[in-house]
Enzyme design. Structure first.
Site, PDB file in Angstrom:
ATOM      1  N   ARG A  25      23.080  22.012   1.793  1.00 18.01           N
ATOM      2  CA  ARG A  25      23.052  21.673   0.334  1.00 18.01           C
ATOM      3  C   ARG A  25      21.432  21.686  -0.140  1.00 18.01           C
ATOM      4  O   ARG A  25      20.980  21.563  -1.405  1.00 18.01           O
ATOM      5  CB  ARG A  25      23.718  20.803  -0.131  1.00 18.01           C
ATOM      6  CG  ARG A  25      25.482  21.055  -0.395  1.00 18.01           C
ATOM      7  CD  ARG A  25      26.244  19.863  -0.714  1.00 18.01           C
ATOM      8  NE  ARG A  25      26.228  19.773  -2.304  1.00 18.01           N
ATOM      9  CZ  ARG A  25      25.815  18.863  -3.187  1.00 18.01           C
ATOM     10  NH1 ARG A  25      25.372  17.970  -2.593  1.00 18.01           N
ATOM     11  NH2 ARG A  25      26.079  18.958  -4.502  1.00 18.01           N
ATOM     12  N   CYS A  49       0.658 -11.546 -16.994  1.00 18.83           N
ATOM     13  CA  CYS A  49       1.469 -11.435 -15.828  1.00 18.83           C
ATOM     14  C   CYS A  49       1.967 -12.824 -15.370  1.00 18.83           C
ATOM     15  O   CYS A  49       1.040 -13.821 -15.101  1.00 18.83           O
ATOM     16  CB  CYS A  49       0.670 -10.776 -14.553  1.00 18.83           C
ATOM     17  SG  CYS A  49       1.531 -11.015 -13.189  1.00 18.83           S
ATOM     18  N   CYS A  52       0.628 -13.950 -11.788  1.00 12.39           N
ATOM     19  CA  CYS A  52      -1.094 -14.145 -11.465  1.00 12.39           C
ATOM     20  C   CYS A  52      -1.648 -15.341 -11.280  1.00 12.39           C
ATOM     21  O   CYS A  52      -1.079 -16.383 -11.824  1.00 12.39           O
ATOM     22  CB  CYS A  52      -2.105 -13.170 -12.483  1.00 12.39           C
ATOM     23  SG  CYS A  52      -2.221 -11.292 -12.229  1.00 12.39           S
ATOM     24  N   HIS A 112      -3.344  -8.524  -8.888  1.00 18.63           N
ATOM     25  CA  HIS A 112      -2.064  -7.955  -9.530  1.00 18.63           C
ATOM     26  C   HIS A 112      -2.353  -6.304  -9.092  1.00 18.63           C
ATOM     27  O   HIS A 112      -1.293  -5.676  -9.444  1.00 18.63           O
ATOM     28  CB  HIS A 112      -2.511  -8.074 -11.072  1.00 18.63           C
ATOM     29  CG  HIS A 112      -1.452  -7.733 -11.874  1.00 18.63           C
ATOM     30  ND1 HIS A 112      -0.458  -8.283 -12.143  1.00 18.63           N
ATOM     31  CD2 HIS A 112      -1.365  -6.571 -12.843  1.00 18.63           C
ATOM     32  CE1 HIS A 112       0.315  -7.773 -13.086  1.00 18.63           C
ATOM     33  NE2 HIS A 112      -0.264  -6.524 -13.425  1.00 18.63           N
ATOM     34  N   ASN A 152      11.911  -5.824  -3.807  1.00 19.90           N
ATOM     35  CA  ASN A 152      12.348  -4.859  -4.796  1.00 19.90           C
ATOM     36  C   ASN A 152      10.747  -4.439  -5.291  1.00 19.90           C
ATOM     37  O   ASN A 152      10.179  -4.991  -6.073  1.00 19.90           O
ATOM     38  CB  ASN A 152      12.924  -5.382  -5.952  1.00 19.90           C
ATOM     39  CG  ASN A 152      14.395  -5.203  -5.968  1.00 19.90           C
ATOM     40  OD1 ASN A 152      14.850  -4.175  -5.037  1.00 19.90           O
ATOM     41  ND2 ASN A 152      15.200  -5.821  -6.670  1.00 19.90           N
ATOM     42  N   GLY A 158      14.258  -1.819 -10.552  1.00 14.61           N
ATOM     43  CA  GLY A 158      15.004  -3.089 -11.064  1.00 14.61           C
ATOM     44  C   GLY A 158      13.776  -4.125 -11.077  1.00 14.61           C
ATOM     45  O   GLY A 158      13.949  -5.288 -11.433  1.00 14.61           O
ATOM     46  N   SER A 160      10.848  -6.563 -11.927  1.00 16.00           N
ATOM     47  CA  SER A 160      10.445  -6.797 -13.186  1.00 16.00           C
ATOM     48  C   SER A 160       9.005  -6.764 -13.452  1.00 16.00           C
ATOM     49  O   SER A 160       8.442  -7.083 -14.587  1.00 16.00           O
ATOM     50  CB  SER A 160      10.914  -8.128 -13.330  1.00 16.00           C
ATOM     51  OG  SER A 160      10.632  -9.062 -12.392  1.00 16.00           O
ATOM     52  N   HIS A 163       3.040  -6.951 -10.195  1.00 15.62           N
ATOM     53  CA  HIS A 163       2.371  -7.756  -9.334  1.00 15.62           C
ATOM     54  C   HIS A 163       3.082  -7.753  -7.820  1.00 15.62           C
ATOM     55  O   HIS A 163       4.318  -8.064  -7.712  1.00 15.62           O
ATOM     56  CB  HIS A 163       2.347  -9.230  -9.846  1.00 15.62           C
ATOM     57  CG  HIS A 163       1.138 -10.027  -9.229  1.00 15.62           C
ATOM     58  ND1 HIS A 163       0.188 -10.392  -9.670  1.00 15.62           N
ATOM     59  CD2 HIS A 163       1.091 -10.679  -7.865  1.00 15.62           C
ATOM     60  CE1 HIS A 163      -0.640 -11.419  -8.917  1.00 15.62           C
ATOM     61  NE2 HIS A 163       0.078 -11.402  -7.723  1.00 15.62           N
ATOM     62  N   HIS A 165       5.037  -8.783  -5.026  1.00 12.97           N
ATOM     63  CA  HIS A 165       5.683  -9.919  -4.630  1.00 12.97           C
ATOM     64  C   HIS A 165       7.205  -9.442  -4.106  1.00 12.97           C
ATOM     65  O   HIS A 165       7.725  -8.317  -4.213  1.00 12.97           O
ATOM     66  CB  HIS A 165       6.147 -10.624  -5.926  1.00 12.97           C
ATOM     67  CG  HIS A 165       7.028 -10.109  -6.890  1.00 12.97           C
ATOM     68  ND1 HIS A 165       6.898  -8.820  -7.824  1.00 12.97           N
ATOM     69  CD2 HIS A 165       8.379 -10.271  -7.295  1.00 12.97           C
ATOM     70  CE1 HIS A 165       7.720  -8.729  -8.441  1.00 12.97           C
ATOM     71  NE2 HIS A 165       8.781  -9.333  -8.193  1.00 12.97           N
ATOM     72  N   GLN A 167      11.127 -11.640  -2.581  1.00 11.03           N
ATOM     73  CA  GLN A 167      12.061 -12.370  -3.055  1.00 11.03           C
ATOM     74  C   GLN A 167      12.839 -13.286  -1.605  1.00 11.03           C
ATOM     75  O   GLN A 167      12.906 -12.431  -0.680  1.00 11.03           O
ATOM     76  CB  GLN A 167      13.038 -12.186  -4.153  1.00 11.03           C
ATOM     77  CG  GLN A 167      12.764 -11.930  -5.342  1.00 11.03           C
ATOM     78  CD  GLN A 167      13.846 -11.602  -6.227  1.00 11.03           C
ATOM     79  OE1 GLN A 167      14.691 -12.637  -6.390  1.00 11.03           O
ATOM     80  NE2 GLN A 167      13.817 -10.684  -7.089  1.00 11.03           N
ATOM     81  N   HIS A 280      16.179  -8.122   8.261  1.00  8.92           N
ATOM     82  CA  HIS A 280      17.528  -8.549   8.815  1.00  8.92           C
ATOM     83  C   HIS A 280      17.477  -9.457  10.010  1.00  8.92           C
ATOM     84  O   HIS A 280      16.997  -8.781  10.994  1.00  8.92           O
ATOM     85  CB  HIS A 280      18.639  -7.512   8.966  1.00  8.92           C
ATOM     86  CG  HIS A 280      19.512  -7.126   7.731  1.00  8.92           C
ATOM     87  ND1 HIS A 280      20.144  -6.097   7.369  1.00  8.92           N
ATOM     88  CD2 HIS A 280      19.533  -7.802   6.759  1.00  8.92           C
ATOM     89  CE1 HIS A 280      20.662  -6.127   6.376  1.00  8.92           C
ATOM     90  NE2 HIS A 280      20.557  -7.094   5.908  1.00  8.92           N
ATOM     91  N   LYS A 310      17.804   9.983  -5.858  1.00  5.95           N
ATOM     92  CA  LYS A 310      19.131  10.315  -5.239  1.00  5.95           C
ATOM     93  C   LYS A 310      19.922   9.308  -6.121  1.00  5.95           C
ATOM     94  O   LYS A 310      19.428   8.221  -6.071  1.00  5.95           O
ATOM     95  CB  LYS A 310      19.037  10.025  -3.729  1.00  5.95           C
ATOM     96  CG  LYS A 310      20.439   9.600  -3.329  1.00  5.95           C
ATOM     97  CD  LYS A 310      21.063  10.878  -2.589  1.00  5.95           C
ATOM     98  CE  LYS A 310      22.556  10.587  -2.138  1.00  5.95           C
ATOM     99  NZ  LYS A 310      23.367  11.713  -2.292  1.00  5.95           N
ATOM    100  N   GLU A 316      30.107   9.581  -3.990  1.00  6.99           N
ATOM    101  CA  GLU A 316      29.779   8.253  -3.375  1.00  6.99           C
ATOM    102  C   GLU A 316      30.205   7.061  -3.779  1.00  6.99           C
ATOM    103  O   GLU A 316      30.510   6.104  -2.861  1.00  6.99           O
ATOM    104  CB  GLU A 316      27.977   8.021  -3.259  1.00  6.99           C
ATOM    105  CG  GLU A 316      27.444   9.175  -2.402  1.00  6.99           C
ATOM    106  CD  GLU A 316      26.656  10.113  -2.734  1.00  6.99           C
ATOM    107  OE1 GLU A 316      26.464  10.345  -4.145  1.00  6.99           O
ATOM    108  OE2 GLU A 316      25.611  10.373  -2.226  1.00  6.99           O
ATOM    109  N   GLN A 322      26.786  10.203   0.819  1.00  3.36           N
ATOM    110  CA  GLN A 322      26.581  11.533   1.264  1.00  3.36           C
ATOM    111  C   GLN A 322      25.073  12.004   1.212  1.00  3.36           C
ATOM    112  O   GLN A 322      24.173  11.248   0.466  1.00  3.36           O
ATOM    113  CB  GLN A 322      27.329  12.209   0.376  1.00  3.36           C
ATOM    114  CG  GLN A 322      27.325  13.684   0.755  1.00  3.36           C
ATOM    115  CD  GLN A 322      26.145  14.653   0.249  1.00  3.36           C
ATOM    116  OE1 GLN A 322      25.567  14.020  -0.890  1.00  3.36           O
ATOM    117  NE2 GLN A 322      25.943  15.684   0.425  1.00  3.36           N
TER     118      GLN A 322
END
Ligand code: H2U
Ligand code: ZN
Length: 347
Positions: A25, A49, A52, A112, A152, A158, A160, A163, A165, A167, A280, A310, A316, A322
């Protein structure tokens, strides 16, 4: 001998889940939009920010004038320690329990305008040290059984704020995915007396088909069972359960590998490459975890350009993950890229 040309399923031995691979595919025509993304320029300091140095956060607290990394309790924490012990267990159909925890934010740099690949190895090493300290401190608490450190990156993930960073979400119980990895690693260790990822890494190094980059202490590869197009797994060569077991050279090697891997990612589509990535490490339940092998997952959503990602939809959401591009083809693409950041080449 299974041909990688035909639709097939691959098993993720870390979780026991399968992924459907449909290599043919990858040749199908693409008529969707491919936008050229203009290079992003950001100031070294942004007065608006909330991460900062010196600025006031959305929650009202003021950041110190930090020179390196900076950790604070998340002002909008998903988890907090003082929750009354309670549970709903009306019957097997309505089960709920309170979950104590701690959520923190880690600024990787006062700058930043930087991201991990643009930071010097010594500065990334400071981030590795903070991850280590936070895992040790939070994990030592009797009310914390698992410490999830993650980043992230990118608006489409997502994130935000650009800068740099990450979590930390630390909580009493073991979340589902690490729990599956624990069960699989434990079963393997009991059977073979070695860690699952140690044996897997030895086989991958032998084949040299899915390795992206490596140094003396860490290896980045596209796992045989990758779900996301350019998913990678960073594995320590020495089987250790968590960051606190690494020596000085190993921590610097992790920083070096993270810089090289994320540089390759940015160079793939010449864009600041979005992803969710996370370490992990062994559960912090006070028990020894010789079966657990330290690793870091990178789950990037981009597929064929700076904007085409994707989607995990349709089959899925209802069936199983997939992919079209084979993990071997993805590894070859990543391996062919330069380890000099494209922004430096353009300058
Ligand atoms: P992400 O960009 O990865 O979503 O994380 C930013 C986190 O920062 C988010 O969890 C927190 C948000 O709650 N935050 C603060 O703690 N203080 C602020 O002033 C703004 C954002
Ligand atoms: Zn900033």
């Amino acid at each position: 001998m299974l041909s990688h040309e035909h639709p097939h399923r691959r098993l993720n031995p870390l979780t026991g889940e399968w992924v459907l691979v449909s290599p043919h595919r990858a040749r199908r025509p693409w008529q969707g939009q491919v936008e050229k993304v203009p290079p992003e320029t950001r100031p070294a300091y942004d007065p608006s920010c909330y991460l900062c140095p010196g600025n006031t956060r959305a929650g009202g607290a003021q950041n110190p004038d930090y020179p390196g990394t900076f950790v604070f309790d998340n002002d909008f924490a998903a988890l907090y320690p003082e929750v009354p012990q309670a549970g709903v267990e009306e019957d097997e159909l309505f089960v709920a329990r309170t979950e104590p925890g701690i959520a923190r934010v880690i600024c990787f740099s006062p700058r930043h305008d930087l991201t991990l690949p643009e930071m010097p190895v010594e500065a990334i090493r400071r981030v590795v040290d903070v991850w280590t300290e936070q895992y040790a401190e939070l994990g030592a608490r009797p009310d914390i059984g698992h410490v999830q450190i993650f980043e992230n990156k990118g608006a489409i993930m997502g994130c935000s704020n650009p800068h740099p960073h990450g979590q930390i979400w630390a909580q009493a119980t073991l979340p589902d995915l690490p729990a599956r990895e624990l069960a699989c690693q434990r079963r393997y260790f009991e059977r073979h007396g070695h860690t699952l990822l140690g044996d897997y890494l030895a086989r991958e190094l032998d084949r040299d088909e899915r390795i992206v980059c490596a140094n003396d202490h860490f290896v980045a590869l596209v796992p045989f069972w990758a779900v996301w197009p350019f998913e990678t797994l960073v594995i320590s060569r020495r089987p250790v359960p968590d960051l606190t077991a690494l020596d000085d050279d190993e921590k610097t090697a992790l920083a070096d590998l993270l810089k090289r891997l994320t540089t390759r990612y940015d160079n793939l589509f010449e864009v600041s490459f979005p992803y969710s990535a996370g370490l992990h490490q062994a559960p912090t339940d006070g028990r020894p975890h010789p079966e657990w092998h330290l690793h870091m997952h990178f789950y990037p959503p981009l597929l064929r350009s700076a904007t085409v990602k994707k989607f995990m939809v349709g089959y899925e959401m209802l069936g199983m993950p997939q992919r079209d591009l084979t993990p071997e083809a993805a590894a070859a693409r990543l391996r062919a890229l330069s380890e000099t950041h494209y922004s430096v080449c353009a300058a």
